[in-house]
Design an enzyme around this catalytic site. Structure first.
Site, PDB file in Angstrom:
ATOM      1  CE  LYS A  70      20.735 -21.952 -21.314  1.00 15.46           C
ATOM      2  NZ  LYS A  70      19.928 -22.917 -22.107  1.00 15.46           N
ATOM      3  CB  SER A  71      16.625 -21.813 -17.349  1.00 15.23           C
ATOM      4  OG  SER A  71      15.534 -22.095 -18.220  1.00 15.23           O
TER       5      SER A  71
ATOM      6  CE1 TYR B 288      30.609 -19.685 -20.985  1.00 15.30           C
ATOM      7  CE2 TYR B 288      29.398 -18.258 -19.501  1.00 15.30           C
ATOM      8  CZ  TYR B 288      30.239 -19.340 -19.712  1.00 15.30           C
ATOM      9  OH  TYR B 288      30.693 -20.081 -18.647  1.00 15.30           O
TER      10      TYR B 288
ATOM     11  CB  ILE C 152      25.891 -19.971 -11.850  1.00 13.33           C
ATOM     12  CG1 ILE C 152      27.105 -20.923 -12.029  1.00 13.33           C
ATOM     13  CG2 ILE C 152      26.255 -18.777 -10.979  1.00 13.33           C
ATOM     14  CD1 ILE C 152      28.231 -20.329 -12.861  1.00 13.33           C
TER      15      ILE C 152
ATOM     16  CG  LEU D 206      20.294 -27.508 -12.759  1.00 16.07           C
ATOM     17  CD1 LEU D 206      19.192 -26.894 -13.614  1.00 16.07           C
ATOM     18  CD2 LEU D 206      19.790 -27.798 -11.347  1.00 16.07           C
TER      19      LEU D 206
ATOM     20  NE  ARG E  27      12.525 -26.036 -18.129  1.00 15.74           N
ATOM     21  CZ  ARG E  27      13.002 -26.846 -19.077  1.00 15.74           C
ATOM     22  NH1 ARG E  27      14.181 -26.573 -19.629  1.00 15.74           N
ATOM     23  NH2 ARG E  27      12.331 -27.899 -19.464  1.00 15.74           N
TER      24      ARG E  27
ATOM     25  CG  ASN F 185      16.044 -23.336 -12.024  1.00 12.33           C
ATOM     26  OD1 ASN F 185      15.256 -24.269 -11.856  1.00 12.33           O
ATOM     27  ND2 ASN F 185      16.757 -23.197 -13.139  1.00 12.33           N
TER      28      ASN F 185
HETATM   29  N1  LIG Z   1      33.452 -22.024 -15.746  1.00 12.54           N
HETATM   30  C1  LIG Z   1      33.166 -22.978 -16.602  1.00 12.54           C
HETATM   31  O1  LIG Z   1      34.048 -23.627 -17.185  1.00 12.54           O
HETATM   32  C2  LIG Z   1      31.751 -23.274 -16.906  1.00 12.54           C
HETATM   33  C3  LIG Z   1      30.769 -22.434 -16.461  1.00 12.54           C
HETATM   34  N2  LIG Z   1      29.451 -22.702 -16.711  1.00 12.54           N
HETATM   35  C4  LIG Z   1      28.463 -21.771 -16.134  1.00 12.54           C
HETATM   36  O2  LIG Z   1      27.464 -22.521 -15.428  1.00 12.54           O
HETATM   37  C5  LIG Z   1      26.184 -22.220 -15.974  1.00 12.54           C
HETATM   38  C6  LIG Z   1      25.264 -23.399 -15.838  1.00 12.54           C
HETATM   39  O3  LIG Z   1      25.824 -24.541 -16.457  1.00 12.54           O
HETATM   40  P1  LIG Z   1      25.143 -25.306 -17.675  1.00 12.54           P
HETATM   41  O4  LIG Z   1      26.226 -26.042 -18.366  1.00 12.54           O
HETATM   42  O5  LIG Z   1      24.344 -24.382 -18.450  1.00 12.54           O
HETATM   43  O6  LIG Z   1      24.262 -26.432 -16.996  1.00 12.54           O
HETATM   44  P2  LIG Z   1      23.068 -26.508 -15.935  1.00 12.54           P
HETATM   45  O7  LIG Z   1      23.418 -27.617 -15.039  1.00 12.54           O
HETATM   46  O8  LIG Z   1      22.729 -25.197 -15.378  1.00 12.54           O
HETATM   47  O9  LIG Z   1      21.884 -27.027 -16.866  1.00 12.54           O
HETATM   48  C7  LIG Z   1      21.306 -26.234 -17.838  1.00 12.54           C
HETATM   49  C8  LIG Z   1      20.276 -27.094 -18.549  1.00 12.54           C
HETATM   50  O10 LIG Z   1      19.210 -27.417 -17.661  1.00 12.54           O
HETATM   51  C9  LIG Z   1      17.974 -26.978 -18.191  1.00 12.54           C
HETATM   52  N3  LIG Z   1      17.173 -26.478 -17.057  1.00 12.54           N
HETATM   53  C10 LIG Z   1      17.427 -25.402 -16.283  1.00 12.54           C
HETATM   54  N4  LIG Z   1      16.505 -25.267 -15.328  1.00 12.54           N
HETATM   55  C11 LIG Z   1      15.635 -26.284 -15.485  1.00 12.54           C
HETATM   56  C12 LIG Z   1      14.451 -26.683 -14.814  1.00 12.54           C
HETATM   57  N5  LIG Z   1      13.987 -26.011 -13.776  1.00 12.54           N
HETATM   58  N6  LIG Z   1      13.793 -27.783 -15.267  1.00 12.54           N
HETATM   59  C13 LIG Z   1      14.261 -28.481 -16.332  1.00 12.54           C
HETATM   60  N7  LIG Z   1      15.383 -28.158 -17.008  1.00 12.54           N
HETATM   61  C14 LIG Z   1      16.066 -27.061 -16.590  1.00 12.54           C
HETATM   62  C15 LIG Z   1      18.316 -25.917 -19.190  1.00 12.54           C
HETATM   63  O11 LIG Z   1      17.390 -25.877 -20.257  1.00 12.54           O
HETATM   64  P3  LIG Z   1      16.619 -24.509 -20.706  1.00 12.54           P
HETATM   65  O12 LIG Z   1      17.642 -23.462 -20.906  1.00 12.54           O
HETATM   66  O13 LIG Z   1      15.918 -24.948 -21.945  1.00 12.54           O
HETATM   67  O14 LIG Z   1      15.675 -24.222 -19.585  1.00 12.54           O
HETATM   68  C16 LIG Z   1      19.663 -26.410 -19.726  1.00 12.54           C
HETATM   69  O15 LIG Z   1      19.461 -27.413 -20.698  1.00 12.54           O
HETATM   70  C17 LIG Z   1      26.491 -21.800 -17.414  1.00 12.54           C
HETATM   71  O16 LIG Z   1      25.436 -21.107 -18.010  1.00 12.54           O
HETATM   72  C18 LIG Z   1      27.729 -20.973 -17.215  1.00 12.54           C
HETATM   73  O17 LIG Z   1      27.389 -19.701 -16.737  1.00 12.54           O
HETATM   74  C19 LIG Z   1      29.078 -23.823 -17.394  1.00 12.54           C
HETATM   75  C20 LIG Z   1      30.036 -24.678 -17.907  1.00 12.54           C
HETATM   76  C21 LIG Z   1      31.437 -24.479 -17.673  1.00 12.54           C
HETATM   77  O1  LIG Z   2      33.793 -28.345 -20.292  1.00 11.57           O
HETATM   78  C1  LIG Z   2      33.315 -28.437 -21.418  1.00 11.57           C
HETATM   79  O2  LIG Z   2      33.570 -29.404 -22.103  1.00 11.57           O
HETATM   80  C2  LIG Z   2      32.420 -27.376 -21.938  1.00 11.57           C
HETATM   81  O3  LIG Z   2      31.776 -27.534 -22.926  1.00 11.57           O
HETATM   82  C3  LIG Z   2      32.234 -26.110 -21.204  1.00 11.57           C
HETATM   83  O4  LIG Z   2      32.630 -26.280 -19.934  1.00 11.57           O
HETATM   84  C4  LIG Z   2      32.926 -24.888 -21.826  1.00 11.57           C
HETATM   85  O5  LIG Z   2      34.175 -25.219 -22.282  1.00 11.57           O
HETATM   86  C5  LIG Z   2      33.050 -23.806 -20.829  1.00 11.57           C
HETATM   87  O6  LIG Z   2      34.101 -23.580 -20.289  1.00 11.57           O
HETATM   88  C6  LIG Z   2      31.846 -23.045 -20.518  1.00 11.57           C
HETATM   89  O7  LIG Z   2      32.058 -22.113 -19.515  1.00 11.57           O
END
Ligand SMILES: NC(=O)C1=CN([C@@H]2O[C@H](COP(=O)(O)OP(=O)(O)OC[C@H]3O[C@@H](n4cnc5c(N)ncnc54)[C@H](OP(=O)(O)O)[C@@H]3O)[C@@H](O)[C@H]2O)C=CC1
Ligand SMILES: O=C(O)C(=O)[C@@H](O)[C@H](O)C(=O)CO
Length: 277
Positions: free
Chosen positions: A234-235, A49, A232, A194, A240, A244
């Site tokens: 993210k915002s 990240y 988990i 989400l 937000r 959440n």
């Molecule tokens: N292990 C892995 O491979 C992975 C791990 N992760 C983890 O999971 C976390 C969350 O996943 P992520 O991919 O970010 O997706 P999420 O499903 O958490 O969605 C995040 C998006 O939703 C928006 N959002 C959040 N809360 C609200 C709300 N209440 N109303 C409207 N929109 C909202 C955010 O915008 P905004 O920020 O503008 O509010 C952002 O665009 C990551 O941050 C990371 O820590 C993610 C991907 C892969």
């Molecule tokens: O899975 C993907 O294609 C992604 O963009 C993310 O999951 C990223 O690779 C990731 O692992 C974030 O934790």
């Protein structure tokens, strides 16, 4: 405040945390501070990240304001691209620990992706077992592991991860994997809970939210918690982050759960574990 889950190693894991993927480094300290001030007790980070130094600053500011370090769970993950050997994994842990900074440290460390084409993930898992045996990390888990990957590391080491962090949301509930986790005492922690905000626009989610006087995000987060898993979201926006977390008064009905179950399409917003090289 959502409850804690109990990991099979005896430690507690907050069912709801917040994630830091795509939080810009210049925002990360403020986001982390706002999340902890709102009441979150789990911060999900990773080497990938690119904001661990700044996240560490945010955590330290919260600690300086009186938050007990033992009250929070800080996670990180070994990215492993190009090298998932024992040594590379230990170096990744050192680098994340260093980036987070003195007084912060890592409570739960995970392998970010199994990268099965490399075939090295059992070596990476042995490195995590070593870190735990040395007392350098409290709990060890994995991310994006399928049943096959989980079975292999358990067969080879006898050590079961406490958590498997995987993509999950109403389009991809992962029922079979969740059932496997349950049989082995592994907590399912949903990433992109989400659906990277795409599932928030689903008309059924919007309808259920309206009926409860809640937001679509709150409905989906409550769904994760009522499934018995962890999530988990993210915002980068403090309002937000608070929204959440504010799901204690929301209880989805059996009819709501049936309606959400019907949204399953199997659609992913991210990569399939077998496809990540
Ligand atoms: N292990 C892995 O491979 C992975 C791990 N992760 C983890 O999971 C976390 C969350 O996943 P992520 O991919 O970010 O997706 P999420 O499903 O958490 O969605 C995040 C998006 O939703 C928006 N959002 C959040 N809360 C609200 C709300 N209440 N109303 C409207 N929109 C909202 C955010 O915008 P905004 O920020 O503008 O509010 C952002 O665009 C990551 O941050 C990371 O820590 C993610 C991907 C892969
Ligand atoms: O899975 C993907 O294609 C992604 O963009 C993310 O999951 C990223 O690779 C990731 O692992 C974030 O934790």
């Amino acid at each position: 405040m959502p409850e804690n889950l109990t990991l099979h190693d005896g430690h507690a894991l907050p069912a709801l945390g917040f994630g830091l993927y795509k939080v810009a480094p210049e925002d990360a300290a403020g986001v982390v501070e706002a999340g902890l001030a709102a009441g979150y007790r789990l911060v999900d980070g990773a080497e990938l990240y690119g904001n661990e130094t700044e996240a560490g600053h945010g955590i330290r500011r919260a600690l300086d304001s009186g938050l007990e370090r033992t009250a929070i769970t800080v996670t990180s993950k070994a990215w492993g691209e190009g090298d998932q050997s024992r040594d590379a994994t230990l170096r990744a842990f050192d680098a994340s620990e260093h980036a987070l900074g003195a007084g912060v440290g890592i409570d739960l460390y995970m392998i970010h992706w199994p990268r099965p084409a490399r075939g090295e993930y059992p070596q990476a898992w042995r490195a995590l077992v070593e870190l735990q045996q040395q007392g350098r990390v409290r709990s060890i888990g994995v991310s994006n592991f399928t049943e096959e990957h989980l079975a292999r590391i358990v067969d080879e080491t006898g050590v079961v991860p406490v958590v498997n962090q995987v993509e999950s949301h109403p389009w991809l509930p992962q029922h079979d994997l969740r059932a496997f986790h349950e049989r082995h005492g592994i907590v399912t922690q949903a990433w992109s809970p989400l659906g990277r905000s795409r599932v928030l626009e689903d008309p059924e989610v919007v309808r259920i939210a309206r009926e409860h006087g809640a937001s679509p995000a709150q409905v989906i987060i409550r769904w994760h918690l009522q499934l018995g898993g962890a999530a988990i979201p993210k915002s980068s926006r403090p309002e937000r982050l608070r929204e959440n977390l504010d799901v204690d008064d929301l209880e989805l009905t059996a009819d709501d759960l049936v309606a959400i179950a019907a949204l399953e399409t199997g659609e992913r917003t991210g990569t399939h574990p077998d496809d990540r090289q």
